[in-house]
Design a protein around this motif. Sequence first.
Motif, mmCIF file in Angstrom:
data_model
loop_
_atom_site.group_PDB
_atom_site.id
_atom_site.type_symbol
_atom_site.label_atom_id
_atom_site.label_comp_id
_atom_site.label_asym_id
_atom_site.label_seq_id
_atom_site.Cartn_x
_atom_site.Cartn_y
_atom_site.Cartn_z
ATOM 1 N N GLY A 49 0.821 -1.199 0.000
ATOM 2 C CA GLY A 49 0.000 0.000 0.000
ATOM 3 C C GLY A 49 0.858 1.253 0.000
ATOM 4 N N GLY A 50 1.970 1.221 0.729
ATOM 5 C CA GLY A 50 2.903 2.348 0.718
ATOM 6 C C GLY A 50 3.491 2.568 -0.659
ATOM 7 N N MET A 51 3.740 1.477 -1.378
ATOM 8 C CA MET A 51 4.253 1.602 -2.736
ATOM 9 C C MET A 51 3.205 2.238 -3.651
ATOM 10 N N MET A 52 1.947 1.861 -3.480
ATOM 11 C CA MET A 52 0.882 2.449 -4.286
ATOM 12 C C MET A 52 0.767 3.950 -4.019
ATOM 13 N N VAL A 53 0.737 4.327 -2.754
ATOM 14 C CA VAL A 53 0.630 5.746 -2.400
ATOM 15 C C VAL A 53 1.825 6.525 -2.945
ATOM 16 N N GLY A 54 3.009 5.956 -2.805
ATOM 17 C CA GLY A 54 4.220 6.622 -3.296
ATOM 18 C C GLY A 54 4.183 6.859 -4.793
ATOM 19 N N ARG A 55 3.613 5.921 -5.550
ATOM 20 C CA ARG A 55 3.564 6.090 -7.000
ATOM 21 C C ARG A 55 2.546 7.148 -7.415
ATOM 22 N N PHE A 56 1.430 7.225 -6.714
ATOM 23 C CA PHE A 56 0.477 8.290 -7.019
ATOM 24 C C PHE A 56 1.099 9.652 -6.708
ATOM 25 N N ILE A 57 1.791 9.743 -5.558
ATOM 26 C CA ILE A 57 2.459 10.993 -5.204
ATOM 27 C C ILE A 57 3.541 11.315 -6.227
ATOM 28 N N GLY A 58 4.337 10.299 -6.583
ATOM 29 C CA GLY A 58 5.422 10.508 -7.548
ATOM 30 C C GLY A 58 4.916 10.939 -8.903
ATOM 31 N N SER A 59 3.774 10.392 -9.328
ATOM 32 C CA SER A 59 3.212 10.750 -10.628
ATOM 33 C C SER A 59 2.934 12.241 -10.717
ATOM 34 N N PHE A 60 2.411 12.818 -9.630
ATOM 35 C CA PHE A 60 2.110 14.244 -9.637
ATOM 36 C C PHE A 60 3.358 15.079 -9.346
ATOM 37 N N ALA A 61 4.209 14.600 -8.425
ATOM 38 C CA ALA A 61 5.397 15.367 -8.052
ATOM 39 C C ALA A 61 6.358 15.523 -9.210
ATOM 40 N N MET A 62 6.485 14.492 -10.053
ATOM 41 C CA MET A 62 7.467 14.553 -11.136
ATOM 42 C C MET A 62 7.006 15.371 -12.335
ATOM 43 N N ARG A 63 5.856 16.008 -12.218
ATOM 44 C CA ARG A 63 5.491 17.013 -13.212
ATOM 45 C C ARG A 63 6.290 18.289 -12.974
ATOM 46 N N ASN A 64 6.806 18.442 -11.742
ATOM 47 C CA ASN A 64 7.554 19.641 -11.387
ATOM 48 C C ASN A 64 8.953 19.348 -10.849
ATOM 49 N N VAL A 65 9.210 18.093 -10.494
ATOM 50 C CA VAL A 65 10.509 17.709 -9.928
ATOM 51 C C VAL A 65 11.224 16.786 -10.899
ATOM 52 N N ALA A 66 12.508 17.020 -11.119
ATOM 53 C CA ALA A 66 13.283 16.161 -12.009
ATOM 54 C C ALA A 66 13.239 14.722 -11.519
ATOM 55 N N PRO A 67 12.956 13.751 -12.412
ATOM 56 C CA PRO A 67 12.851 12.356 -11.962
ATOM 57 C C PRO A 67 14.120 11.832 -11.310
ATOM 58 N N GLU A 68 15.296 12.263 -11.799
ATOM 59 C CA GLU A 68 16.540 11.779 -11.196
ATOM 60 C C GLU A 68 16.715 12.298 -9.774
ATOM 61 N N ARG A 69 16.198 13.501 -9.503
ATOM 62 C CA ARG A 69 16.267 14.032 -8.146
ATOM 63 C C ARG A 69 15.338 13.258 -7.224
ATOM 64 N N ALA A 70 14.127 12.967 -7.697
ATOM 65 C CA ALA A 70 13.183 12.177 -6.900
ATOM 66 C C ALA A 70 13.741 10.784 -6.620
ATOM 67 N N LEU A 71 14.415 10.203 -7.622
ATOM 68 C CA LEU A 71 15.009 8.871 -7.461
ATOM 69 C C LEU A 71 16.114 8.890 -6.411
ATOM 70 N N ALA A 72 16.915 9.948 -6.389
ATOM 71 C CA ALA A 72 17.990 10.050 -5.402
ATOM 72 C C ALA A 72 17.436 10.126 -3.982
ATOM 73 N N VAL A 73 16.409 10.938 -3.783
ATOM 74 C CA VAL A 73 15.794 11.063 -2.452
ATOM 75 C C VAL A 73 15.215 9.723 -2.011
ATOM 76 N N ALA A 74 14.533 9.033 -2.920
ATOM 77 C CA ALA A 74 13.926 7.745 -2.586
ATOM 78 C C ALA A 74 14.979 6.708 -2.203
ATOM 79 N N SER A 75 16.106 6.685 -2.907
ATOM 80 C CA SER A 75 17.144 5.688 -2.614
ATOM 81 C C SER A 75 17.795 5.936 -1.264
ATOM 82 N N ILE A 76 17.972 7.208 -0.899
ATOM 83 C CA ILE A 76 18.537 7.527 0.419
ATOM 84 C C ILE A 76 17.571 7.083 1.518
ATOM 85 N N GLY A 77 16.278 7.385 1.338
ATOM 86 C CA GLY A 77 15.283 6.972 2.320
ATOM 87 C C GLY A 77 15.232 5.469 2.481
ATOM 88 N N ALA A 78 15.278 4.735 1.350
ATOM 89 C CA ALA A 78 15.240 3.280 1.407
ATOM 90 C C ALA A 78 16.457 2.718 2.130
#
Length: 436
Positions: A299-328
């Motif tokens: 469920g957390g993965m589902m929520v994260g993808r919905f958030i990511g879908s909207f966030a990456m309209r304004n945030v560079a995907p590589e930047r979002a990927l870097a933040v996610a990898s550090i958190g993981a």
Amino acid sequence: MAAPIITTATPAGEPGQEGASYGPALTLLASLFFMWGFITVINNTLLPHLRSVFDLSYTQTTIIESVWFIAYFVASIPAAKLIERIGYKKSLVVGLCIMAAGALGMIPAARIPSYGVTLVALFVIACGITLLQVAANPYVAVVGKPETASSRLNLVQAFNSFGTTLAPLFGGYLILGRSASGTAEGGASVLTQAERLADAQSVQLPYLIVAVVLVILAIVIARFPLPAMGSATRRAAKEERRQHSLWRHRNLVLGVPAIFIYLIAEIGVSNLFINFVSQPQIGNLTHEQASHYLFLLWGGMMVGRFIGSFAMRNVAPERALAVASIGAFVVILTAASTTGHVAMWALISVGLFHSIMFPTIFTLGIRGLGPLTEEGSGLLVMAIAGGALVVVQGWLADNYGLQTSFLLTAACELYVLFYALWGSRPTHALPDQQIG
């Protein structure tokens, strides 16, 4: 922001037109993403079940999942050739029928019961999913504007996660909840021969239901007017192909191992999750109870993808990927080094950070490939075979402890961080195209 992507196709139109033109097709494709996510994660409840039925070690248990992901390596190239021969729409129908045949194969595998027949049936299902992956992922990536490809693929992958979120409840109720091993305290039990046979046969109804749904979906897609794939995903003509090389594109060359390594992390977490949180020093749960917490992971993965879908309209995907990898990386280390509910909730939270990784790596990997997009996509889908190396974590769990084995997952997160920060930068980018 992401590096600009040049498009040589006819513009899709004013904002909102893309969704209006291809909304029905994307909705139908989202149902495919839902189904293969659902079926894949049934394995997460099936594996601890089979471990008890066949009295398997962690290594033998993870071999089952390795066979599943070996199918991606074996079937990816034949899948691409089949798509080239019969087209995307017919290939989607064939893929669903193959999956249905494999699901039906689980019925005799449970009735015998047979570890070997179970492996064959799961391999067949995975081959069908591979065909869907090779067809659907690049379709979604090019069905609209290139600059929103990551957002679009994250959106349909969110429906994939919706399927993975519901699957533990389905498997927990119809498989673990109806078996002696699944309702044993502390996640462990010694079964009599009669109990093993009864437990094995509890998987027949779930897979029969799955097979029926797949056949219905195949009929719907066969009758649905999917938009034709344009030049964006056709193989380059031989003369044009000689002028280009996939290996000149750093984002693809390093993206293939990024997908491969990320899958080791994702599959290791999900497949060993129930055994992990069932341990007395972690959650002290039955396998059935643990499946409810697996629901929260996906469920957390589902929520994260919905958030990511909207966030990456304004945030560079590589930047979002870097933040996610550090958190993981942080939460995996926490799960590997603590006990009790802290370790359990740390492992649950990794789903939120893993959420955007696959679709984002995929779209970064094919960025700038132009007429080579189809071939690059095939390589990235083949890299999903990295999930087969979950057997390495199974070996680590047998020899060094289940909790310690998650250090392998932490190492995988570091490679994803490297790819986000440097490896995803395109080199020798070609003009991208879109359908429309």
